[in-house]
Design a protein around this motif. Structure first.
Motif, PDB file in Angstrom:
ATOM      1  N   LYS A 120       0.840  -1.208   0.000  1.00  0.00           N
ATOM      2  CA  LYS A 120       0.000   0.000   0.000  1.00  0.00           C
ATOM      3  C   LYS A 120       0.873   1.256   0.000  1.00  0.00           C
ATOM      4  O   LYS A 120       0.750   2.136   0.837  1.00  0.00           O
ATOM      5  N   SER A 159       3.346   5.611   2.568  1.00  0.00           N
ATOM      6  CA  SER A 159       2.504   4.460   2.893  1.00  0.00           C
ATOM      7  C   SER A 159       1.392   4.855   3.871  1.00  0.00           C
ATOM      8  O   SER A 159       0.629   4.003   4.314  1.00  0.00           O
ATOM      9  N   MET A 160       1.326   6.140   4.187  1.00  0.00           N
ATOM     10  CA  MET A 160       0.233   6.679   4.992  1.00  0.00           C
ATOM     11  C   MET A 160       0.151   8.179   4.759  1.00  0.00           C
ATOM     12  O   MET A 160       1.073   8.772   4.199  1.00  0.00           O
ATOM     13  N   ARG A 168      -8.631   1.698  -0.129  1.00  0.00           N
ATOM     14  CA  ARG A 168      -9.790   1.240   0.661  1.00  0.00           C
ATOM     15  C   ARG A 168     -10.646   0.289  -0.130  1.00  0.00           C
ATOM     16  O   ARG A 168     -10.558   0.133  -1.296  1.00  0.00           O
ATOM     17  N   GLU A 205      -4.928   6.311   2.360  1.00  0.00           N
ATOM     18  CA  GLU A 205      -6.025   5.516   2.918  1.00  0.00           C
ATOM     19  C   GLU A 205      -7.229   5.478   1.968  1.00  0.00           C
ATOM     20  O   GLU A 205      -7.924   4.466   1.883  1.00  0.00           O
ATOM     21  N   GLU A 206      -7.474   6.561   1.231  1.00  0.00           N
ATOM     22  CA  GLU A 206      -8.575   6.588   0.255  1.00  0.00           C
ATOM     23  C   GLU A 206      -8.277   5.702  -0.950  1.00  0.00           C
ATOM     24  O   GLU A 206      -9.158   5.038  -1.471  1.00  0.00           O
TER      25      GLU A 206
END
Length: 139
Positions: free
Chosen positions: A104, A119-120, A139, A135-136
């Motif tokens: 991710k 990664s975030m 998901r 995160e979007e």
């Protein structure tokens, strides 16, 4: 050429959806670029916004996109993608993104020697002026 996987096709849709504000870019999925006589087919290419001529289509584009996005497929190596990024950047494309689904991660490469990975949080591409929430996307 391998066909895109399930996650690959989902992420291509998510990226285009999240980054398309309808004003700034024309977003093309799997367009063929002619770079020095060789064909390259990035997963996603962003061009400056302009009117599309539906009467006169092109098989290949010699026009430089602003941004290329590649999504790592299960059978691809990171080196294979970064080799393409070197070619894209030398061709004059301003920015290349690598999406790595298993971790991710979004890696933004405006300079082949100084990629920046996220990664975030928010992945920001200062050169192109776009950002995406990790995160979007995943998901």
């Amino acid at each position: 050429m391998m066909s895109p996987s399930y996650n690959h096709s989902y992420l291509a849709y998510r990226i285009a959806k999240l980054l398309d504000n309808g004003e700034q870019f024309n977003i093309h999925i799997e367009i063929t670029l002619d770079i020095d006589g060789y064909d390259y087919i990035p997963d996603i290419a962003f061009y400056e916004r302009k009117k599309i001529d539906f009467l006169h289509d092109k098989i290949k584009s010699e026009e430089k996109p602003l941004l290329i996005i590649e999504i790592l497929s299960p059978k691809q190596s990171v080196n294979e993608i970064t080799d393409k990024f070197e070619i894209y950047l030398k061709f004059g494309i301003k920015s290349c993104w690598l999406i790595i689904p298993p971790t991710k991660t979004v890696t933004i490469c405006n300079d082949i020697n100084h990629p920046v990975s996220y990664s975030m949080g928010i992945a920001k591409d200062e050169i192109i002026g776009v950002e995406i929430a990790i995160e979007e996307l995943f998901r």
